[in-house]
Write an enzyme that holds these catalytic residues in place. Sequence first.
Site, mmCIF file in Angstrom:
data_model
loop_
_atom_site.group_PDB
_atom_site.id
_atom_site.type_symbol
_atom_site.label_atom_id
_atom_site.label_comp_id
_atom_site.label_asym_id
_atom_site.label_seq_id
_atom_site.Cartn_x
_atom_site.Cartn_y
_atom_site.Cartn_z
ATOM 1 N N LEU A 202 2.530 8.365 -1.575
ATOM 2 C CA LEU A 202 2.567 7.170 -0.714
ATOM 3 C C LEU A 202 1.448 7.287 0.301
ATOM 4 O O LEU A 202 1.361 8.319 0.985
ATOM 5 C CB LEU A 202 3.859 7.169 0.110
ATOM 6 C CG LEU A 202 5.162 6.594 -0.416
ATOM 7 C CD1 LEU A 202 6.198 6.680 0.701
ATOM 8 C CD2 LEU A 202 5.004 5.158 -0.888
ATOM 9 N N HIS A 203 0.609 6.286 0.399
ATOM 10 C CA HIS A 203 -0.381 6.331 1.486
ATOM 11 C C HIS A 203 -0.911 4.966 1.908
ATOM 12 O O HIS A 203 -1.649 4.869 2.871
ATOM 13 C CB HIS A 203 -1.567 7.225 1.100
ATOM 14 C CG HIS A 203 -2.480 6.593 0.094
ATOM 15 N ND1 HIS A 203 -2.176 6.514 -1.231
ATOM 16 C CD2 HIS A 203 -3.673 5.974 0.229
ATOM 17 C CE1 HIS A 203 -3.138 5.889 -1.878
ATOM 18 N NE2 HIS A 203 -4.066 5.545 -1.018
ATOM 19 N N ARG A 204 -0.526 3.896 1.196
ATOM 20 C CA ARG A 204 -1.037 2.564 1.552
ATOM 21 C C ARG A 204 -0.585 2.184 2.949
ATOM 22 O O ARG A 204 0.606 2.354 3.287
ATOM 23 C CB ARG A 204 -0.485 1.497 0.615
ATOM 24 C CG ARG A 204 -0.909 1.618 -0.769
ATOM 25 C CD ARG A 204 -2.045 0.679 -1.137
ATOM 26 N NE ARG A 204 -2.694 1.296 -2.251
ATOM 27 C CZ ARG A 204 -3.953 1.710 -2.289
ATOM 28 N NH1 ARG A 204 -4.753 1.488 -1.280
ATOM 29 N NH2 ARG A 204 -4.439 2.315 -3.328
ATOM 30 N N ASP A 278 2.132 4.386 -4.719
ATOM 31 C CA ASP A 278 1.437 3.157 -4.340
ATOM 32 C C ASP A 278 -0.067 3.317 -4.566
ATOM 33 O O ASP A 278 -0.866 2.514 -4.097
ATOM 34 C CB ASP A 278 1.748 2.761 -2.887
ATOM 35 C CG ASP A 278 1.357 3.824 -1.871
ATOM 36 O OD1 ASP A 278 0.692 4.822 -2.233
ATOM 37 O OD2 ASP A 278 1.711 3.648 -0.688
#
Length: 367
Positions: A202-204, A278
């Site tokens: 997850l990093h968006r 993501d």
Amino acid sequence: MTQVLCVAGARPNFMKIAPVMAALAETGIAAQLLHTGQHYDAAMSDSFFADLGIPQPDHHLEVGSASHAVQTAEVMKRFEPVLDRVQPQAVLVVGDVNSTIACALVAAKRGVRVIHVEAGLRSYDRAMPEEINRVLTDQLSDLLFTTEKSALANLTREGIDPARVVFVGNVMIDTLHRNLARAVPAATTLGSAVDAYAVLTLHRPSNVDDPDTLAALLDVIAGINRQLPVVAPLHPRTRANIEKFGLTDKLDGLRVLPPVGYLEMLGLMRDAKLVLTDSGGLQEETTALGVPCLTLRENTERPITLDEGTNTLVGPSPVAIRRAFDDVMNNGGKRGRIPEYWDGRAAMRIAHALKGWLPMQKGLRAA
Ligand code: UD1
């Protein structure tokens, strides 16, 4: 004389530039590599150069982290004098990060041809910084290489002459093919054998920059983890936000890792029961590996992974994530097939196209 100045800046660029540099060398096209320094941690940059055998950059801009405007502007300011010194026939950019648009814009204004690898992908979501980078980079590009056929329709809609678009396939999958046999087994990365597990990345900004959204995602992940162990290599931005929002407790029980190298990630994905992500790149890599992928976003710029691959678009809603997870557990998830030209030879197609194209380019340089 340098014919092509290749640009890489952030983690997802490195696996794309590696096969391109190799194919250019193999076909005798004189190339240099420039690293903007957008990503600079050893785990986000150096390890990829080592694992993928990317030559040391000929130029390094060392821009580091900043707001979008400052980061993009710093790349532009530092790139221009290098471009003037090197005087390549063309600048080749990959993907959709801030370094991509920054260097494309400088080159176009200096009258240097721009080549975009991974052109034409569209999420049609301008809240994504990458979407803005993609649209503008494609508008500035003279030669556009695409990974899937939907890209041509997107580019045509935006007024780009189809004669400048070449469907070559996916260079990131070239890298996957080249390295799959060297992938580090999950048991080695995790320090012990795990029967079945899920991988989470997850990093968006849309998922990790808002405390409530991030908390809700971590809650549903904690529920999944009770049924299937979740391995989570955390991007520095995600780690920082979890700490800033006081959500560290929600990671309890997860197998949290620092960002892992390419060969470790490849092994983790290959051996996983499913991937929750993501990331754009992981949607494609899981399709190539035949591993079910649940994409925690409202949209994807890579629709072929949905139509032909193993990807399912789930969105950020906890209920939808849980339902999709249950479906994979009960039914095994999507099987998928390998998309056209995701065959390990995309970079060679690019090099061959450039062999014909470069000699036809007349000097355009701005004064
Ligand atoms: C960038 C790309 C994104 C890509 C992602 C993969 C843009 C607009 N976004 O997002 O498309 O999916 O890379 O990682 O270009 N940081 C470190 N060490 C590093 C790099 C970053 O600690 O080596 C931290 C910093 O706090 C930084 C934050 O991560 O502010 C975000 O980095 P940045 O390059 O701005 O964007 P990413 O979120 O990594």
